[in-house]
Design a protein around this motif. Structure first.
Motif, PDB file in Angstrom:
ATOM      1  N   ALA A   1       7.678   1.251 -13.212  1.00 35.33           N
ATOM      2  CA  ALA A   1       8.074   2.305 -14.153  1.00 35.33           C
ATOM      3  C   ALA A   1       9.597   2.413 -14.225  1.00 35.33           C
ATOM      4  CB  ALA A   1       7.467   3.638 -13.733  1.00 35.33           C
ATOM      5  N   GLN A   2      10.267   2.313 -13.082  1.00 32.16           N
ATOM      6  CA  GLN A   2      11.735   2.383 -13.065  1.00 32.16           C
ATOM      7  C   GLN A   2      12.347   1.199 -13.807  1.00 32.16           C
ATOM      8  OE1 GLN A   2      12.041   2.524  -8.808  1.00 32.16           O
ATOM      9  NE2 GLN A   2      12.380   4.739  -8.748  1.00 32.16           N
ATOM     10  N   ASN A   3      11.770   0.020 -13.627  1.00 31.98           N
ATOM     11  CA  ASN A   3      12.262  -1.156 -14.349  1.00 31.98           C
ATOM     12  C   ASN A   3      12.043  -1.004 -15.850  1.00 31.98           C
ATOM     13  OD1 ASN A   3      13.035  -2.405 -11.968  1.00 31.98           O
ATOM     14  ND2 ASN A   3      11.120  -3.526 -11.747  1.00 31.98           N
ATOM     15  N   ALA A   4      10.882  -0.449 -16.212  1.00 24.85           N
ATOM     16  CA  ALA A   4      10.581  -0.222 -17.630  1.00 24.85           C
ATOM     17  C   ALA A   4      11.543   0.790 -18.228  1.00 24.85           C
ATOM     18  CB  ALA A   4       9.139   0.258 -17.790  1.00 24.85           C
ATOM     19  N   LEU A   5      11.925   1.797 -17.444  1.00 30.09           N
ATOM     20  CA  LEU A   5      12.888   2.800 -17.913  1.00 30.09           C
ATOM     21  C   LEU A   5      14.225   2.154 -18.226  1.00 30.09           C
ATOM     22  CD1 LEU A   5      13.729   5.744 -18.425  1.00 30.09           C
ATOM     23  CD2 LEU A   5      14.233   5.921 -15.963  1.00 30.09           C
ATOM     24  N   ALA A   6      14.703   1.316 -17.317  1.00 32.55           N
ATOM     25  CA  ALA A   6      15.988   0.641 -17.534  1.00 32.55           C
ATOM     26  C   ALA A   6      15.933  -0.273 -18.749  1.00 32.55           C
ATOM     27  CB  ALA A   6      16.369  -0.153 -16.284  1.00 32.55           C
ATOM     28  N   ALA A   7      14.826  -1.009 -18.888  1.00 32.03           N
ATOM     29  CA  ALA A   7      14.690  -1.935 -20.011  1.00 32.03           C
ATOM     30  C   ALA A   7      14.588  -1.195 -21.337  1.00 32.03           C
ATOM     31  CB  ALA A   7      13.456  -2.813 -19.807  1.00 32.03           C
ATOM     32  N   THR A   8      13.845  -0.100 -21.351  1.00 30.45           N
ATOM     33  CA  THR A   8      13.687   0.672 -22.589  1.00 30.45           C
ATOM     34  C   THR A   8      14.998   1.330 -22.998  1.00 30.45           C
ATOM     35  OG1 THR A   8      11.372   1.120 -22.024  1.00 30.45           O
ATOM     36  CG2 THR A   8      12.378   2.517 -23.712  1.00 30.45           C
ATOM     37  N   GLU A   9      15.732   1.840 -22.026  1.00 30.56           N
ATOM     38  CA  GLU A   9      17.030   2.456 -22.315  1.00 30.56           C
ATOM     39  C   GLU A   9      17.982   1.420 -22.916  1.00 30.56           C
ATOM     40  OE1 GLU A   9      20.118   5.540 -20.159  1.00 30.56           O
ATOM     41  OE2 GLU A   9      18.932   4.176 -18.913  1.00 30.56           O
ATOM     42  N   LYS A  10      17.973   0.209 -22.383  1.00 27.23           N
ATOM     43  CA  LYS A  10      18.816  -0.863 -22.906  1.00 27.23           C
ATOM     44  C   LYS A  10      18.399  -1.239 -24.328  1.00 27.23           C
ATOM     45  CE  LYS A  10      20.388  -5.560 -21.838  1.00 27.23           C
ATOM     46  NZ  LYS A  10      20.301  -6.692 -20.868  1.00 27.23           N
ATOM     47  N   THR A  11      17.097  -1.307 -24.556  1.00 29.12           N
ATOM     48  CA  THR A  11      16.589  -1.637 -25.894  1.00 29.12           C
ATOM     49  C   THR A  11      16.986  -0.575 -26.905  1.00 29.12           C
ATOM     50  OG1 THR A  11      14.698  -2.829 -24.966  1.00 29.12           O
ATOM     51  CG2 THR A  11      14.480  -2.061 -27.234  1.00 29.12           C
ATOM     52  N   LEU A  12      16.874   0.680 -26.494  1.00 23.72           N
ATOM     53  CA  LEU A  12      17.223   1.780 -27.386  1.00 23.72           C
ATOM     54  C   LEU A  12      18.705   1.749 -27.731  1.00 23.72           C
ATOM     55  CD1 LEU A  12      16.440   4.361 -28.888  1.00 23.72           C
ATOM     56  CD2 LEU A  12      16.780   5.624 -26.740  1.00 23.72           C
ATOM     57  N   ASN A  13      19.550   1.528 -26.755  1.00 24.96           N
ATOM     58  CA  ASN A  13      20.996   1.483 -27.011  1.00 24.96           C
ATOM     59  C   ASN A  13      21.368   0.298 -27.913  1.00 24.96           C
ATOM     60  OD1 ASN A  13      21.537   3.754 -25.473  1.00 24.96           O
ATOM     61  ND2 ASN A  13      21.798   2.570 -23.579  1.00 24.96           N
ATOM     62  N   THR A  14      20.688  -0.813 -27.730  1.00 28.38           N
ATOM     63  CA  THR A  14      20.942  -1.983 -28.584  1.00 28.38           C
ATOM     64  C   THR A  14      20.532  -1.696 -30.017  1.00 28.38           C
ATOM     65  OG1 THR A  14      20.588  -3.502 -26.722  1.00 28.38           O
ATOM     66  CG2 THR A  14      20.388  -4.411 -28.945  1.00 28.38           C
ATOM     67  N   ALA A  15      19.381  -1.059 -30.175  1.00 31.76           N
ATOM     68  CA  ALA A  15      18.891  -0.752 -31.517  1.00 31.76           C
ATOM     69  C   ALA A  15      19.806   0.235 -32.238  1.00 31.76           C
ATOM     70  CB  ALA A  15      17.474  -0.185 -31.428  1.00 31.76           C
TER      71      ALA A  15
END
Length: 202
Positions: free
Chosen positions: A120-134
């Motif tokens: 879940a923590q890894n998914a949080l980091a990945a999702t946050e990065k995806t959101l910032n990129t978008a």
């Protein structure tokens, strides 16, 4: 003479019979309940019942311990002391097994909880990065304010999972980890759809 001899033999037989009866009565009267073993059995079962891990993960062994303890008391009340002693040991063995099962089950639950929380923590980091990129892409049709709020809500949920793990509430931690990861998956899917839609418009 034969009559006298027969009478003497009869008296001796009667004497031995009464001796055997008196001996049996004395032996019965001297028999004592296995108090020490029974007390140890009661203490062992009580200890297992007060062990949260034994109650949660060693339920079947704990049930056997309680059953043996109950039968032990019934046997003692009926003066079947040898049987009561055996049942006392059975209760002790089952109670110790319940505690062993509890320790093993808790260790496995902790490992599984740590694994789910890490994912879940890894998914949080990945999702946050995806959101910032978008957010930095041009003309992506997405409500980034709402997505950011949902990301923060997922972060809080995962934070609750961390707190539950620290308090050894493994099931609650697992539930929160999976809840947070599912929310992050929805966010990522929505961003992916928005980016794909933008690409098709080119």
């Amino acid at each position: 003479m034969a009559g006298i001899s027969g009478g003497t033999m009869g008296q001796r037989g009667l004497f031995f019979l009464w001796g055997a009866i008196i001996g049996a009565v004395l032996l019965w009267g001297c028999a004592k309940p296995p108090t020490e073993e029974m007390e140890k059995a009661s203490a062992a079962v009580t200890q297992a019942e007060n062990d949260p891990d034994a109650v949660l993960y060693g339920e079947s062994s704990l049930l056997r311990a309680r059953d043996a303890l109950s039968r032990m008391r019934t046997s003692a009340d009926s003066k079947r002391y040898d049987e009561a002693k055996l049942l006392a040991q059975e209760a002790i063995d089952a109670a110790e097994k319940a505690r062993s099962d509890g320790s093993f089950g808790a260790a496995r639950a902790r490992e599984e909880t740590i694994r789910l929380l890490s994912e879940a923590q890894n998914a949080l980091a990945a999702t946050e990065k995806t959101l910032n990129t978008a957010k930095n892409l041009d003309k992506v049709d997405a409500d980034f304010n709402a997505l950011t709020q949902r990301l923060e809500a997922a972060r809080n949920t995962i934070g609750e999972a961390e707190e539950n793990l620290a308090a050894n509430r493994y099931q609650e931690s697992q539930n929160k980890s999976m809840e947070g990861r599912a929310a992050l998956g929805d966010i990522t899917a929505e961003i992916s759809r928005a980016v794909t839609k933008k690409s098709r418009k080119k």
